[in-house]
Design an enzyme around this catalytic site. Structure first.
Site, PDB file in Angstrom:
ATOM      1  N   LYS A  35      -0.814 108.801 -34.131  1.00 52.97           N
ATOM      2  CA  LYS A  35      -1.050 110.055 -35.433  1.00 52.97           C
ATOM      3  C   LYS A  35      -1.691 110.128 -36.511  1.00 52.97           C
ATOM      4  O   LYS A  35      -3.020 111.458 -36.251  1.00 52.97           O
ATOM      5  CB  LYS A  35       0.160 111.470 -34.963  1.00 52.97           C
ATOM      6  N   PHE A 152       5.674 131.651 -38.255  1.00 51.60           N
ATOM      7  CA  PHE A 152       6.052 132.151 -37.154  1.00 51.60           C
ATOM      8  C   PHE A 152       4.826 132.335 -36.062  1.00 51.60           C
ATOM      9  O   PHE A 152       4.345 133.163 -35.250  1.00 51.60           O
ATOM     10  CB  PHE A 152       5.867 133.941 -37.718  1.00 51.60           C
ATOM     11  N   GLU A 155       0.686 129.487 -30.781  1.00 53.60           N
ATOM     12  CA  GLU A 155       0.151 128.129 -30.368  1.00 53.60           C
ATOM     13  C   GLU A 155      -0.923 128.693 -29.146  1.00 53.60           C
ATOM     14  O   GLU A 155      -0.477 129.809 -29.300  1.00 53.60           O
ATOM     15  CB  GLU A 155       0.939 127.245 -29.464  1.00 53.60           C
ATOM     16  N   ASN A 211      12.266 135.297 -32.214  1.00 51.13           N
ATOM     17  CA  ASN A 211      12.025 134.851 -31.518  1.00 51.13           C
ATOM     18  C   ASN A 211      13.360 135.391 -30.516  1.00 51.13           C
ATOM     19  O   ASN A 211      12.284 135.805 -29.888  1.00 51.13           O
ATOM     20  CB  ASN A 211      12.219 133.483 -31.976  1.00 51.13           C
ATOM     21  N   LEU A 253       5.246 143.095 -23.705  1.00 46.43           N
ATOM     22  CA  LEU A 253       5.694 143.851 -22.629  1.00 46.43           C
ATOM     23  C   LEU A 253       4.838 143.398 -21.307  1.00 46.43           C
ATOM     24  O   LEU A 253       5.104 144.455 -20.173  1.00 46.43           O
ATOM     25  CB  LEU A 253       5.876 144.901 -22.881  1.00 46.43           C
ATOM     26  N   ALA A 255       4.975 141.685 -17.936  1.00 46.30           N
ATOM     27  CA  ALA A 255       5.339 141.395 -16.949  1.00 46.30           C
ATOM     28  C   ALA A 255       4.784 139.254 -16.078  1.00 46.30           C
ATOM     29  O   ALA A 255       3.614 139.898 -16.178  1.00 46.30           O
ATOM     30  CB  ALA A 255       5.587 141.749 -15.747  1.00 46.30           C
ATOM     31  N   GLY A 256       5.214 138.801 -16.827  1.00 50.86           N
ATOM     32  CA  GLY A 256       5.046 137.318 -15.355  1.00 50.86           C
ATOM     33  C   GLY A 256       6.265 136.396 -15.057  1.00 50.86           C
ATOM     34  O   GLY A 256       7.052 136.829 -14.695  1.00 50.86           O
ATOM     35  N   GLY A 260       8.354 130.097 -21.411  1.00 51.48           N
ATOM     36  CA  GLY A 260       8.833 128.564 -21.580  1.00 51.48           C
ATOM     37  C   GLY A 260       8.343 128.730 -23.227  1.00 51.48           C
ATOM     38  O   GLY A 260       8.096 129.622 -23.687  1.00 51.48           O
ATOM     39  N   CYS A 263       9.179 127.130 -28.138  1.00 49.83           N
ATOM     40  CA  CYS A 263       9.939 127.688 -29.104  1.00 49.83           C
ATOM     41  C   CYS A 263      10.768 128.950 -28.383  1.00 49.83           C
ATOM     42  O   CYS A 263      12.178 128.688 -28.273  1.00 49.83           O
ATOM     43  CB  CYS A 263       9.057 128.424 -29.821  1.00 49.83           C
TER      44      CYS A 263
HETATM   45  N1  LIG Z   1       5.100 125.297 -31.931  1.00 49.15           N
HETATM   46  C1  LIG Z   1       5.126 126.476 -32.373  1.00 49.15           C
HETATM   47  O1  LIG Z   1       4.088 127.369 -32.354  1.00 49.15           O
HETATM   48  C2  LIG Z   1       6.503 126.915 -33.781  1.00 49.15           C
HETATM   49  C3  LIG Z   1       5.870 128.017 -34.186  1.00 49.15           C
HETATM   50  C4  LIG Z   1       6.312 128.739 -35.199  1.00 49.15           C
HETATM   51  C5  LIG Z   1       8.080 126.864 -35.516  1.00 49.15           C
HETATM   52  N2  LIG Z   1       7.794 125.995 -34.748  1.00 49.15           N
HETATM   53  C6  LIG Z   1       8.990 125.417 -35.567  1.00 49.15           C
HETATM   54  O2  LIG Z   1       8.269 124.312 -35.589  1.00 49.15           O
HETATM   55  C7  LIG Z   1       9.056 122.552 -36.034  1.00 49.15           C
HETATM   56  C8  LIG Z   1       8.146 122.081 -35.886  1.00 49.15           C
HETATM   57  O3  LIG Z   1       7.370 122.297 -34.036  1.00 49.15           O
HETATM   58  P1  LIG Z   1       6.080 121.985 -33.766  1.00 49.15           P
HETATM   59  O4  LIG Z   1       5.540 121.976 -32.421  1.00 49.15           O
HETATM   60  O5  LIG Z   1       4.753 121.982 -34.819  1.00 49.15           O
HETATM   61  O6  LIG Z   1       6.512 120.272 -33.912  1.00 49.15           O
HETATM   62  P2  LIG Z   1       5.485 118.712 -32.458  1.00 49.15           P
HETATM   63  O7  LIG Z   1       6.615 117.921 -32.233  1.00 49.15           O
HETATM   64  O8  LIG Z   1       4.753 118.876 -32.442  1.00 49.15           O
HETATM   65  O9  LIG Z   1       5.444 118.472 -34.074  1.00 49.15           O
HETATM   66  C9  LIG Z   1       6.428 117.467 -35.036  1.00 49.15           C
HETATM   67  C10 LIG Z   1       6.742 116.655 -35.495  1.00 49.15           C
HETATM   68  O10 LIG Z   1       7.087 115.707 -36.498  1.00 49.15           O
HETATM   69  C11 LIG Z   1       6.480 114.131 -36.528  1.00 49.15           C
HETATM   70  N3  LIG Z   1       8.263 114.023 -37.243  1.00 49.15           N
HETATM   71  C12 LIG Z   1       9.681 113.904 -36.529  1.00 49.15           C
HETATM   72  N4  LIG Z   1      10.292 113.411 -37.244  1.00 49.15           N
HETATM   73  C13 LIG Z   1       9.554 112.814 -39.035  1.00 49.15           C
HETATM   74  C14 LIG Z   1      10.039 112.158 -39.977  1.00 49.15           C
HETATM   75  N5  LIG Z   1      11.202 111.671 -40.010  1.00 49.15           N
HETATM   76  N6  LIG Z   1       8.990 111.541 -40.271  1.00 49.15           N
HETATM   77  C15 LIG Z   1       7.577 112.310 -40.354  1.00 49.15           C
HETATM   78  N7  LIG Z   1       8.016 112.891 -39.399  1.00 49.15           N
HETATM   79  C16 LIG Z   1       8.413 113.246 -38.234  1.00 49.15           C
HETATM   80  C17 LIG Z   1       6.525 113.831 -35.372  1.00 49.15           C
HETATM   81  O11 LIG Z   1       6.259 112.774 -35.047  1.00 49.15           O
HETATM   82  C18 LIG Z   1       6.058 115.312 -34.811  1.00 49.15           C
HETATM   83  O12 LIG Z   1       4.623 114.959 -35.351  1.00 49.15           O
HETATM   84  C19 LIG Z   1      10.200 122.531 -35.317  1.00 49.15           C
HETATM   85  O13 LIG Z   1      11.387 123.631 -35.436  1.00 49.15           O
HETATM   86  C20 LIG Z   1       9.984 124.329 -34.527  1.00 49.15           C
HETATM   87  O14 LIG Z   1      11.001 125.485 -33.910  1.00 49.15           O
HETATM   88  C21 LIG Z   1       7.046 125.566 -34.273  1.00 49.15           C
END
Ligand SMILES: NC(=O)c1ccc[n+]([C@@H]2O[C@H](COP(=O)([O-])OP(=O)(O)OC[C@H]3O[C@@H](n4cnc5c(N)ncnc54)[C@H](O)[C@@H]3O)[C@@H](O)[C@H]2O)c1
Length: 432
Positions: A35, A152, A155, A211, A253, A255-256, A260, A263
């Site tokens: 990465k 918050f 994606e 959430n 609101l 429907a679908g 998934g 989060c």
């Molecule tokens: N994806 C979303 O829309 C979203 C929105 C709000 C909050 N969150 C929260 O944010 C957090 C991250 O979500 P995400 O979707 O970005 O995760 P992700 O899986 O896309 O990315 C996580 C990254 O952390 C890295 N990682 C893991 N362990 C590590 C370590 N020890 N040292 C360095 N890097 C390490 C992984 O290699 C990966 O690249 C989660 O707790 C999630 O619930 C996600």
């Protein structure tokens, strides 16, 4: 400010790029070598609109640096953001906090002067306390403060959401540290975001509470859609009229399919574990989880009915397989349940998704990725609109028919029932 962001996923990379764009110097760390190599060579490891431009711009300016060397990044930063993944544990409803605690242990080795350690990952109440305990094994309390600053963003809209959030929540038991974070977010607050501070456990709970509430709204309207299908009522009318009530609001609101994504499914489960731990029965959230599970089965049953109970050898096109548009994220997408179910019953499936072929489907037989809607729909018996990507909103079905007319199951209600009927299409949708 000098910042370090740990975890280059959807949240970490977007936060890092946006902080850098505000003029901060940001060290970006991930344990995944591949990465970091991609990022150092101008490649973004996942799809998020606008992110490539933003990362490249700030990388070229020197404000964004990518490394696997946590020591280097921590030593050169004052504020550290933990943005690693917190998935559901395989055999339990709990959040897997391994990565968060690994980071805490690693970071504790390199703290040389005062650092603010901010958890942006979604973590259950008391995780901040545990991070603090872990670091205290190596460093004195005077050298660090652990803060919760849940994220918050959504994606597909992540950059906009980061820059223009409704609110920035900071949970800290230290007023000076709260002020420091408020000043980091100042440009965002000035554009209209509300800054809300509370204690650390409060901020941890706020993220789960939000959430779980949004998931509840989705399940609520999905269940009402089931009732609409049996009573000749249009769910869209119900949702619009409900949403016009300002106490309810129209968002979430729609429907679908079952909800998934990375989060809602894991966060609804994790908060019920916290509830149980503190002897509090979060029965509403528990029934939302059940309702969503049932929905996955229910929509498969609906497909079966549309195909007159004969799935074997039926050719089906799946239009969109991600859990939402504008992302390549497949985590907990309902297509991961629907497609294997239909394949097992003997269906032959083409799928097309604008974000490309999916590794999750690599091992399935009778499942083919097509590079456009036209190829996906060739000679099928049924086309299922699974994800509301823009390009599915104005399809020319007559052109798509090519040799054969097929049924259409629009799981996102993208088309009007009247219009589709008038055109003579064999059209099915949700709750109408
Ligand atoms: N994806 C979303 O829309 C979203 C929105 C709000 C909050 N969150 C929260 O944010 C957090 C991250 O979500 P995400 O979707 O970005 O995760 P992700 O899986 O896309 O990315 C996580 C990254 O952390 C890295 N990682 C893991 N362990 C590590 C370590 N020890 N040292 C360095 N890097 C390490 C992984 O290699 C990966 O690249 C989660 O707790 C999630 O619930 C996600």
């Amino acid at each position: 400010m000098k910042i370090c962001v740990i975890g280059m996923g959807y949240v970490g990379l977007v936060s890092a790029a946006c902080f850098a764009d505000l003029g901060n110097n940001v060290w970006c760390v991930d344990k995944n070598n591949k990465k970091i190599n991609l990022l150092n060579n101008n490649h973004i490891p996942f799809f998020e609109p606008g992110l490539e431009e933003l990362v490249n711009k700030n990388y070229l300016s020197g404000r964004l640096k990518f490394t696997t060397n946590l020591n280097l990044a921590v030593t050169n930063s004052d504020v550290l953001f933990i943005c690693v993944d917190t998935p559901k544990l395989k055999k339990s409803r709990s959040a897997d906090l391994r990565h968060v605690f690994d980071v805490a242990k690693e970071v504790s080795k390199y703290i040389d002067k005062f650092k603010i350690i901010v958890t942006k990952s979604t973590v259950p109440i008391t995780t901040g306390d545990k991070i603090e305990e872990l670091i205290l094994r190596k460093k004195r309390k005077k050298l660090f403060e652990v803060v919760s600053n849940p994220e918050f963003l959504r994606e597909g809209e992540a950059i906009r959401d980061f820059r223009f959030p409704d609110r920035v929540v900071v949970g800290s038991n230290n007023k000076k540290v709260t002020k420091k974070l408020e000043s980091l977010y100042d440009p965002i607050i000035k554009k209209g975001a509300e800054f809300f501070s509370t204690n650390r456990r409060g901020a941890e709970l706020i993220k789960y509470a939000a959430n779980a509430f949004l998931a509840t709204k989705i399940s609520y309207i999905n269940e009402l859609a089931n009732l609409c299908e049996k009573t000749g009522v249009n769910i869209e009318d119900v949702a619009i009229a409900m949403g016009l009530d300002k106490r309810i609001g129209s968002r979430f609101l729609r429907a679908g399919p079952a909800f998934g994504g990375s989060c809602f499914p894991k966060d609804t489960r994790a908060i019920t574990v916290t509830g149980d731990l503190f002897k509090t029965d979060l029965s509403i959230i528990k029934s939302v989880i059940k309702s969503n599970e049932k929905r996955r089965i229910l929509l498969n049953e609906r497909v079966k009915k549309i195909l007159s109970n004969k799935i074997k050898n039926k050719k089906i096109a799946f239009l969109g397989v991600t859990f939402k548009p504008n992302t390549d994220d497949m985590r907990q997408s309902s297509s991961l349940v629907m497609i294997p179910f239909l394949l097992k019953k003997g269906a032959i499936i083409n799928y097309y998704d604008p974000s490309g072929k999916k590794k999750e489907f690599a091992k399935h037989r009778n499942l083919v990725f097509c590079s456009n809607v036209y190829d996906a729909c060739e000679n099928v018996d049924l086309a299922i609109i699974h994800t509301e990507w823009e390009e599915f909103k104005a399809l020319d079905f007559r052109k798509l028919y090519k040799k054969k007319k097929f049924k259409i199951y629009d799981m996102r209600n993208l088309y009007s029932v009247e219009f589709m009927k008038k055109k003579g299409f064999d059209y099915y949708s949700i709750g109408r």
